[in-house]
Design an enzyme around this catalytic site. Structure first.
Site, PDB file in Angstrom:
ATOM      1  N   GLY A  12       0.834  -1.370   0.284  1.00  0.00           N
ATOM      2  CA  GLY A  12      -0.019  -0.217   0.076  1.00  0.00           C
ATOM      3  C   GLY A  12       0.864   1.384  -0.078  1.00  0.00           C
ATOM      4  N   ASN A  14       1.629   2.960  -2.611  1.00  0.00           N
ATOM      5  CA  ASN A  14       1.140   3.864  -3.545  1.00  0.00           C
ATOM      6  C   ASN A  14      -0.295   4.422  -2.864  1.00  0.00           C
ATOM      7  OD1 ASN A  14       2.689   4.021  -6.166  1.00  0.00           O
ATOM      8  ND2 ASN A  14       2.841   1.872  -5.637  1.00  0.00           N
ATOM      9  N   LEU A  85      -4.172  -6.684  -7.444  1.00  0.00           N
ATOM     10  CA  LEU A  85      -3.524  -7.926  -8.568  1.00  0.00           C
ATOM     11  C   LEU A  85      -4.332  -8.803  -9.020  1.00  0.00           C
ATOM     12  CD1 LEU A  85      -0.393  -8.584  -6.253  1.00  0.00           C
ATOM     13  CD2 LEU A  85      -0.480  -6.881  -8.219  1.00  0.00           C
ATOM     14  N   LEU A  87      -7.837  -9.132 -12.056  1.00  0.00           N
ATOM     15  CA  LEU A  87      -8.506  -8.755 -13.027  1.00  0.00           C
ATOM     16  C   LEU A  87      -9.644  -7.939 -12.799  1.00  0.00           C
ATOM     17  CD1 LEU A  87      -7.541  -8.911 -16.168  1.00  0.00           C
ATOM     18  CD2 LEU A  87      -8.919 -10.707 -16.457  1.00  0.00           C
ATOM     19  N   ASN A 102      -4.407   2.323 -13.829  1.00  0.00           N
ATOM     20  CA  ASN A 102      -3.448   1.185 -13.143  1.00  0.00           C
ATOM     21  C   ASN A 102      -2.143   1.777 -13.330  1.00  0.00           C
ATOM     22  OD1 ASN A 102      -2.570  -1.555 -12.128  1.00  0.00           O
ATOM     23  ND2 ASN A 102      -2.122  -2.120 -13.949  1.00  0.00           N
ATOM     24  N   HIS A 104       1.776   0.128 -13.494  1.00  0.00           N
ATOM     25  CA  HIS A 104       2.466  -1.240 -13.789  1.00  0.00           C
ATOM     26  C   HIS A 104       4.116  -0.877 -13.605  1.00  0.00           C
ATOM     27  CE1 HIS A 104       3.028  -5.238 -14.960  1.00  0.00           C
ATOM     28  NE2 HIS A 104       3.987  -4.724 -15.623  1.00  0.00           N
ATOM     29  N   ASP A 145      -2.878  -5.232 -18.385  1.00  0.00           N
ATOM     30  CA  ASP A 145      -1.818  -4.384 -18.799  1.00  0.00           C
ATOM     31  C   ASP A 145      -1.717  -4.082 -20.069  1.00  0.00           C
ATOM     32  OD1 ASP A 145      -1.076  -4.731 -16.052  1.00  0.00           O
ATOM     33  OD2 ASP A 145       0.337  -6.667 -16.629  1.00  0.00           O
ATOM     34  N   GLU A 174       7.136   5.519  -9.016  1.00  0.00           N
ATOM     35  CA  GLU A 174       5.872   5.612  -8.605  1.00  0.00           C
ATOM     36  C   GLU A 174       5.281   6.877  -7.620  1.00  0.00           C
ATOM     37  OE1 GLU A 174       5.101   0.825  -9.502  1.00  0.00           O
ATOM     38  OE2 GLU A 174       5.035   1.464  -7.335  1.00  0.00           O
TER      39      GLU A 174
HETATM   40  C1  GAR Z   1       3.742  -1.445  -7.411  1.00  0.00           C
HETATM   41  O1  GAR Z   1       5.004  -1.290  -7.772  1.00  0.00           O
HETATM   42  C2  GAR Z   1       2.877  -1.555  -8.482  1.00  0.00           C
HETATM   43  O2  GAR Z   1       3.475  -1.116  -9.501  1.00  0.00           O
HETATM   44  C3  GAR Z   1       2.781  -3.202  -8.715  1.00  0.00           C
HETATM   45  O3  GAR Z   1       2.594  -3.458  -7.393  1.00  0.00           O
HETATM   46  C4  GAR Z   1       3.409  -2.696  -6.627  1.00  0.00           C
HETATM   47  C5  GAR Z   1       2.430  -2.420  -5.185  1.00  0.00           C
HETATM   48  O4  GAR Z   1       3.095  -1.890  -4.114  1.00  0.00           O
HETATM   49  N1  GAR Z   1       1.766  -3.353  -9.540  1.00  0.00           N
HETATM   50  C6  GAR Z   1       1.683  -4.369 -10.211  1.00  0.00           C
HETATM   51  O5  GAR Z   1       2.516  -5.135 -10.348  1.00  0.00           O
HETATM   52  C7  GAR Z   1       0.172  -4.696 -10.955  1.00  0.00           C
HETATM   53  N2  GAR Z   1       0.595  -5.487 -12.262  1.00  0.00           N
HETATM   54  P1  GAR Z   1       2.537  -0.786  -2.980  1.00  0.00           P
HETATM   55  O6  GAR Z   1       1.352  -1.901  -2.548  1.00  0.00           O
HETATM   56  O7  GAR Z   1       3.303  -0.708  -2.031  1.00  0.00           O
HETATM   57  O8  GAR Z   1       1.784   0.170  -3.476  1.00  0.00           O
END
Ligand code: GAR
Length: 188
Positions: A12, A14, A85, A87, A102, A104, A145, A174
């Site tokens: 979490g 982001n 994660l 769909l 989203n 990625h 994606d 990010e």
């Molecule tokens: C992030 O790096 C995001 O880009 C990735 O999961 C991580 C979550 O981090 N997303 C994917 O891989 C989607 N296919 P967070 O929970 O610390 O935000």
């Protein structure tokens, strides 16, 4: 006010950054965080931030329509996937056409698709000895994606990089760009 719901599955970082960025904003607000893993650390972050967080399981997403109903009841305008994660179910896609964003952790269309998430992405990039990676922020459609790309940013890689150091570089990108891109997109 444009109301965002953030969907997350894990740590979490982001979700936290986006919530902090829009806190006090007069045009955009984070209404809630929805998570789909009971022990996801994002729930703890939400509690500390004072953002309402709700757990929904697989059936709520895919079978009984509870998540869609919840998003409608709260008057959500845009759905933000921040490390979510699964769909996105068809009914939610239909209810939010071109209104789901989203992030990625790679330069799509490379290193995307089913199974390509989090550390799996970074391991594949390092194994292939790529000289760069980055982030992609895109609109969500019914394939993993694949939707319209809104924004990409790159980072350089050296022979010394590991999946962990790459993950750090990606997280920095990010944190820096995701909230701004959301703001620009939802206020267009
Ligand atoms: C992030 O790096 C995001 O880009 C990735 O999961 C991580 C979550 O981090 N997303 C994917 O891989 C989607 N296919 P967070 O929970 O610390 O935000």
């Amino acid at each position: 006010m444009v109301r965002l719901a953030i969907l997350a599955s894990g740590n979490g970082t982001n979700a936290q950054r986006i919530s902090e960025y829009f806190s006090g904003n007069s045009q955009v607000s984070v209404d809630c965080i929805v998570y789909n893993k009971r022990d996801a650390f994002v729930a703890e972050r939400a509690r500390k931030l004072g953002v309402p967080a709700y757990y929904f399981g697989r059936a709520d997403f895919y079978d009984n329509g509870r998540v869609l109903q919840f998003l409608k009841e709260r008057g959500i305008d845009w759905v933000i996937l921040a490390g979510f994660l699964w769909l996105v179910p068809e009914d939610i896609l239909k209810a939010f056409p071109n209104r789901i964003i989203n992030i990625h952790p790679a330069l799509l269309p490379n290193y995307g698709g089913k199974g390509m998430y989090g550390h799996h992405v970074h391991e594949a990039v390092i194994a292939n000895k790529e000289s760069e990676s980055g982030i992609t922020i895109h609109i969500v459609d019914n394939h993993y994606d694949r939707g319209t790309i809104l924004f990409q940013a790159k980072c350089e890689l050296t022979a010394a990089d590991t999946p962990d150091t790459l993950a750090d570089k990606i997280h920095q990108l990010e944190q820096r760009y995701f909230p701004e891109v959301i703001e620009k997109t939802v206020l267009q």
